[in-house]
Motif scaffolding. Structure first.
Motif, mmCIF file in Angstrom:
data_model
loop_
_atom_site.group_PDB
_atom_site.id
_atom_site.type_symbol
_atom_site.label_atom_id
_atom_site.label_comp_id
_atom_site.label_asym_id
_atom_site.label_seq_id
_atom_site.Cartn_x
_atom_site.Cartn_y
_atom_site.Cartn_z
ATOM 1 N N GLN A 19 29.741 1.184 -37.796
ATOM 2 C CA GLN A 19 29.070 2.277 -38.501
ATOM 3 C C GLN A 19 27.773 1.809 -39.156
ATOM 4 O O GLN A 19 26.764 2.524 -39.143
ATOM 5 N N LYS A 20 27.775 0.631 -39.719
ATOM 6 C CA LYS A 20 26.605 0.136 -40.446
ATOM 7 C C LYS A 20 25.509 -0.362 -39.511
ATOM 8 O O LYS A 20 24.312 -0.186 -39.791
ATOM 9 N N LEU A 21 25.893 -0.988 -38.388
ATOM 10 C CA LEU A 21 24.908 -1.684 -37.566
ATOM 11 C C LEU A 21 24.516 -0.949 -36.290
ATOM 12 O O LEU A 21 23.375 -1.079 -35.826
ATOM 13 N N ASP A 22 25.447 -0.177 -35.716
ATOM 14 C CA ASP A 22 25.178 0.369 -34.383
ATOM 15 C C ASP A 22 25.294 1.883 -34.273
ATOM 16 O O ASP A 22 24.579 2.504 -33.478
ATOM 17 N N ALA A 23 26.213 2.491 -34.993
ATOM 18 C CA ALA A 23 26.478 3.919 -34.804
ATOM 19 C C ALA A 23 25.305 4.759 -35.302
ATOM 20 O O ALA A 23 24.665 4.434 -36.305
ATOM 21 N N THR A 24 25.044 5.846 -34.586
ATOM 22 C CA THR A 24 24.006 6.788 -34.996
ATOM 23 C C THR A 24 24.512 8.208 -34.805
ATOM 24 O O THR A 24 25.461 8.451 -34.050
ATOM 25 N N GLY A 25 23.883 9.150 -35.482
ATOM 26 C CA GLY A 25 24.250 10.545 -35.364
ATOM 27 C C GLY A 25 23.579 11.206 -34.175
ATOM 28 O O GLY A 25 22.932 10.546 -33.346
ATOM 29 N N ALA A 26 23.723 12.538 -34.106
ATOM 30 C CA ALA A 26 23.187 13.288 -32.971
ATOM 31 C C ALA A 26 21.678 13.124 -32.843
ATOM 32 O O ALA A 26 21.129 13.147 -31.736
ATOM 33 N N ALA A 27 20.995 12.967 -33.964
ATOM 34 C CA ALA A 27 19.537 12.826 -33.932
ATOM 35 C C ALA A 27 19.098 11.381 -33.701
ATOM 36 O O ALA A 27 17.909 11.081 -33.716
ATOM 37 N N GLY A 28 20.066 10.471 -33.501
ATOM 38 C CA GLY A 28 19.727 9.078 -33.251
ATOM 39 C C GLY A 28 19.435 8.283 -34.500
ATOM 40 O O GLY A 28 18.973 7.140 -34.416
ATOM 41 N N ARG A 29 19.693 8.866 -35.674
ATOM 42 C CA ARG A 29 19.429 8.172 -36.932
ATOM 43 C C ARG A 29 20.682 7.481 -37.441
ATOM 44 O O ARG A 29 21.804 7.989 -37.250
ATOM 45 N N PRO A 30 20.551 6.333 -38.129
ATOM 46 C CA PRO A 30 21.723 5.671 -38.725
ATOM 47 C C PRO A 30 22.361 6.574 -39.763
ATOM 48 O O PRO A 30 21.709 7.431 -40.365
ATOM 49 N N PHE A 31 23.645 6.368 -39.991
ATOM 50 C CA PHE A 31 24.359 7.168 -40.978
ATOM 51 C C PHE A 31 24.064 6.665 -42.387
ATOM 52 O O PHE A 31 23.841 5.468 -42.606
ATOM 53 N N SER A 32 24.089 7.588 -43.348
ATOM 54 C CA SER A 32 23.899 7.224 -44.746
ATOM 55 C C SER A 32 25.138 6.498 -45.263
ATOM 56 O O SER A 32 26.216 6.549 -44.643
ATOM 57 N N ALA A 33 24.991 5.841 -46.412
ATOM 58 C CA ALA A 33 26.128 5.139 -47.017
ATOM 59 C C ALA A 33 27.264 6.103 -47.312
ATOM 60 O O ALA A 33 28.448 5.778 -47.119
#
Length: 312
Positions: A19-33
């Motif tokens: 989640q911290k290093l690789d996962a992204t949302g639908a818009a390709g942005r990293p997830f918030s804390a």
């Protein structure tokens, strides 16, 4: 040991790292804390369910995931996006596990693809003023000599009196109930993205909570609501059953009969008393005012006379 081994031996750690290093949302942005904290809680819940079915994230199938969503439906209102959020998260996770060679298929893909986000904001479910007062009155009495009954009644009363979440009350400690010179407050420790907050305890809950705190005890457990037997906190399922029983006893027939109803009722009670959206959101530990705005809208029913200020 490579990182893929962590998915085998320490999946929780592997999930958080992904989640911290690789996962992204639908818009390709990293997830918030905050999103990562929420996703981790969701993942842990899914893992617990899979364990009850004798499988894990590398081996579960479509039937397991469908059964999980059915089980989830018993705790969530149908019009909310909870099931879809789980489907999107597990779909994304399975695609990652396929990419790294730990799975050969994605059992969540069909659910994620065929589901759609609900239109508009869900209507919050709450007890109206009369039902709220009726439940408050009912909580003034508790079964003599029944420790579990007293515990459940005290937990329901504290949920209704403070608006905390089921997770927050389950991890609370005895010292978090602060009674000084007749002034009662409940301390919610900081967790995840939520900061520490101190919430006044409504008077109707004090007697039953005090009875629970001062009952004869044979243990030294410092949890506010421990399991009565093996060590550990009150389970989520037991707490939800206690809330449902309390609501059923009052004839409540809402589609949702979970601790969320008590939390919404708490917030709405404060709005009726004249608290601003910002004040109520802060007491609830909410980062945005969206939930409170929806609850305030329920006060604007035709024919209702409002006597409190309308904070923006």
């Amino acid at each position: 040991m490579n990182q893929n081994d962590d998915w085998l031996h320490a999946p929780g750690m592997a999930f958080r790292r992904w989640q911290k290093l690789d996962a992204t949302g639908a818009a390709g942005r990293p997830f918030s804390a905050r999103s990562i904290v929420q996703h981790t809680t969701m993942f842990e819940r899914f893992q617990r369910f899979l364990a009850t079915r004798g499988t894990d994230i590398r081996h579960f199938g479509e039937d397991h995931f469908a059964a999980f969503l059915d089980d989830l439906g018993g705790h969530c209102r149908a019009e909310t996006s909870t099931a879809l959020r789980y489907a999107k998260l597990i779909d994304r996770l399975c695609r990652h596990l396929v990419d790294v060679g730990l799975r050969g298929d994605n059992p969540a893909a069909a659910h994620a693809r065929l589901s759609s986000w609900p239109r508009g904001e869900p209507v919050p479910i709450y007890l109206d003023e009369v039902a709220d007062l009726r439940l408050q009155d009912a909580l003034q009495e508790w079964p003599e000599g029944d420790e579990r009954g007293l515990r459940n009644r005290a937990a329901v009363a504290l949920l209704l009196a403070t608006g905390v979440t089921s997770a927050e009350i389950r991890r609370a400690r005895r010292e978090h109930v602060i009674a000084e010179r007749g002034r009662w407050r409940f301390l919610v420790s900081a967790h995840g993205a939520r900061v520490e907050r101190l919430i006044p305890v409504a008077p109707f809950a004090r007697a039953v909570v005090d009875a629970w705190l001062h009952r004869p005890r044979a243990d030294d457990d410092e949890l506010l609501f421990p399991l009565l037997g093996p060590a550990g906190s009150l389970s989520e399922e037991t707490l939800w059953r206690a809330v449902r029983a309390a609501l059923d006893a009052q004839g409540f027939e809402g589609a949702d009969r979970s601790p969320r109803v008590l939390r919404n009722t708490f917030a709405r009670r404060l709005l009726i008393a004249g608290k601003s959206n910002e004040e109520v959101s802060r007491l609830m530990g909410l980062a945005s005012q969206r939930t409170v705005v929806r609850l305030r809208a329920t006060l604007m029913a035709p024919g209702r006379s409002l006597t409190f200020s309308q904070a923006p």
